[in-house]
Enzyme design. Structure first.
Site, PDB file in Angstrom:
ATOM      1  N   ASN A  51       0.862  -1.181   0.000  1.00 12.33           N
ATOM      2  CA  ASN A  51       0.000   0.000   0.000  1.00 12.33           C
ATOM      3  C   ASN A  51       0.904   1.238   0.000  1.00 12.33           C
ATOM      4  O   ASN A  51       1.435   1.616   1.034  1.00 12.33           O
ATOM      5  CB  ASN A  51      -0.868  -0.058   1.268  1.00 12.33           C
ATOM      6  N   ARG A  70     -10.063  16.909   7.355  1.00  5.80           N
ATOM      7  CA  ARG A  70     -10.940  17.243   6.219  1.00  5.80           C
ATOM      8  C   ARG A  70     -12.304  17.708   6.727  1.00  5.80           C
ATOM      9  O   ARG A  70     -12.831  17.143   7.692  1.00  5.80           O
ATOM     10  CB  ARG A  70     -11.148  16.020   5.318  1.00  5.80           C
TER      11      ARG A  70
END
Ligand code: AMP
Length: 398
Positions: free
Chosen positions: A7, A242
Site C-alpha cells: 500500500n 478534512r
C-alpha cells in the site's frame, strides 16, 4: 502460498506478507519519509514482540521496496529465505474510476488506465503506480494484482452517485460520486454477516469506517448502495483534517470574497479543517477526547459535530434501505473509541438502536456492543483491508 500486499502512499509504504494457508500476516511493516531526510523502515514479525528497525536514506519508492524485500529475506530478522517464496503481490490502488468494479491482474493496459484515473486522485494514484512499477522492476515475473478502493461502490445506483450538476459534467469529465474505503466496508460487512450467522444477501448493514479518513456505507444484501465519500475523499463525514460536507457555495465565497486561491481553499479543506480546524488543537481523536475531559469547549463542539454527522448518515441510510439489521464500527477511531460509538448511536432508541455501555467498553476486537433489547445489532469489527487484497490476489491467480 505467500502474498505480499503493498500500500504505497506519497511518502510512505505499508506492507504485509500474508501466508494464505493460515491467512496470517507473518510480517508487517511500514516505510516512512521516502524521498526525505530520515527515511526508515519498521517491521514486526508474527509471534514476536520485537521490532526490526532500519534507518536508511531512500530516495524513491523503488529503493523503499528494495529495502522491504531485503528485510523480508534478512538472515537475522527475515521471515523468508528467498524472494521466490513470494508467490504474488497485491497492490492497493485508490481510484479505479468507472472502469473497475473488481480487482484485476496487472497488465500494461491496467497501468495506463490507473494513470488515467490519476486526475481523479492526484495524491494517491501516482504513488500507487510508482509502487507497481518498482515491484515489476525488482520482482520480474511475480504475478501482480491491483485492488481498488472505489471498486466495491460501483454497485451504487445512478440516483445515488450522480450530482445535481449539468449532465455533461458527468459525461465529459466523469464528475460523480465514487466512494472510497471499499475494501474495508466490504470486509467488515461480510465479517458482520458471519458474526450474525446469516447470509449477507439477507442483511441490510451500515458500516462506519472511522479513521483519520472516514466514511459510512449503506450495504444492502452485500452491495454498496450509497456511501458518504464522493468524487474525492473530502465529501461526507468530518474527519481528522478534512471538512466533509459543506455548502459548495462556501468555496466560491472564499475565492471571490476572501481572495483565497483554489489551491489555498483545497489545502484548507483537506489539511486544516475537521477535528484540527474546529478544535484548533489536534487532528487526533485521542487528543480531542482528552481535551474534552479537561473542559475544552471547542473539543466538546468538535466531538458533538462528529457524532451528529455520523448519526445523520446512519439515519439517512436507514431510510435509503428501509431499515437496518446491523451497524458496524471499524478503523482507528471506530475500533478504539467507545465514546465515538456511544455518541454516534445515542438517542436512537426509537429507531431500535441501543448500545450496552458495558459491552461497549472494549477496543480492537470483534464484539457485539448492542443492548439485549436493541432491535438493530451493533458491532465493533476490526478491519483488515490487506487480507481482502491478498484474497483477491489469490483468487485471480487461480
Ligand atoms: P486510521 O486512519 O484507521 O489509522 O485511524 C487513525 C485515527 O484513529 C486517529 O485519529 C487516532 O486518533 C484514532 N485512534 C487510534 N487509536 C485510538 C484510541 N486508542 N482511542 C481513540 N482514537 C484512536
Amino acid at each position: 502460498m505467500k502474498i505480499l500486499v503493498i500500500n504505497c502512499g506519497s511518502s510512505s509504504l505499508k506492507y504485509q506478507l500474508i501466508d494464505m494457508n493460515t491467512e496470517i500476516a507473518i510480517a508487517k511493516g511500514l516505510v516512512e519519509r521516502i524521498g526525505m531526510e530520515g527515511s526508515n523502515l519498521e517491521q514486526k514479525m508474527e509471534g514476536s514482540s520485537e521490532k526490526y528497525k532500519v534507518e536508511k536514506d531512500l530516495k524513491d519508492h523503488k529503493e523503499a521496496i528494495s529495502l522491504v524485500l531485503e528485510t523480508l529475506c534478512n538472515e537475522k530478522f527475515g521471515i523468508i529465505k528467498d524472494l521466490k517464496e513470494i508467490n504474488a503481490i497485491g497492490h492497493r490502488v485508490v481510484h479505479g474510476g468507472e472502469k473497475y468494479s473488481n480487482s484485476v491482474i496487472v497488465t500494461d493496459e491496467v497501468i495506463k488506465n490507473i494513470e488515467e484515473c490519476s486526475k481523479l486522485a492526484p495524491l494517491h494514484n501516482p504513488a500507487n503506480i510508482i509502487g507497481i512499477k518498482a515491484c515489476q522492476e525488482l520482482m520480474g515475473d511475480t504475478p501482480m494484482v491491483v485492488v481498488f478502493d472505489t471498486a466495491f461502490h460501483q454497485t451504487m445506483p445512478e440516483k445515488a452517485y450522480m450530482y445535481g450538476l449539468p449532465y455533461e459534467m458527468y459525461e465529459k469529465h466523469a464528475i460523480r460520486k465514487y466512494g472510497f474505503h471499499g475494501t474495508s466496508h466490504f470486509y467488515v460487512a461480510n465479517e458482520c454477516a458471519k458474526q450474525m450467522g446469516k447470509k449477507i444477501e439477507d442483511l441490510k448493514i451500515i458500516t462506519c469506517h472511522l479513521g483519520n479518513g472516514a466514511s459510512v456505507s449503506a450495504i444492502d444484501r452485500g452491495k454498496s448502495v450509497d456511501t458518504s465519500m464522493g468524487f474525492t475523499p473530502l465529501q461526507g463525514l468530518m474527519m481528522g483534517t478534512r471538512c466533509g460536507d459543506i455548502d459548495p457555495a462556501v468555496v466560491t465565497y472564499l475565492i471571490s470574497e476572501l481572495g483565497m486561491s483554489a489551491n489555498e481553499v483545497n489545502e484548507m479543506m483537506n489539511k486544516k479543517s475537521g477535528f484540527l480546524g474546529v478544535s484548533g488543537k489536534s487532528s487526533d481523536s485521542r487528543d480531542i477526547e482528552e481535551l474534552e475531559e479537561k473542559g475544552d469547549k471547542r473539543a466538546t463542539l468538535t466531538l458533538d459535530m462528529y457524532y451528529y454527522r455520523i448519526k445523520s448518515y446512519i439515519g439517512a441510510y436507514m431510510a435509503v434501505m428501509n431499515g437496518v439489521d446491523a451497524i458496524v464500527f471499524t478503523a482507528g477511531i471506530g475500533e478504539n473509541s467507545s465514546l465515538t460509538r456511544a455518541g454516534a448511536c445515542a438517542g436512537m432508541e426509537n429507531l431500535g438502536i441501543k448500545i450496552d455501555e458495558n459491552k461497549n467498553n472494549v477496543r480492537g476486537k470483534i464484539t457485539e456492543i448492542s443492548a439485549d433489547d436493541s432491535k438493530v445489532k451493533v458491532y465493533l469489527i476490526p478491519t483488515n483491508e490487506e487480507l481482502v487484497i491478498a484474497r483477491d490476489t489469490q483468487a485471480l491467480l487461480k
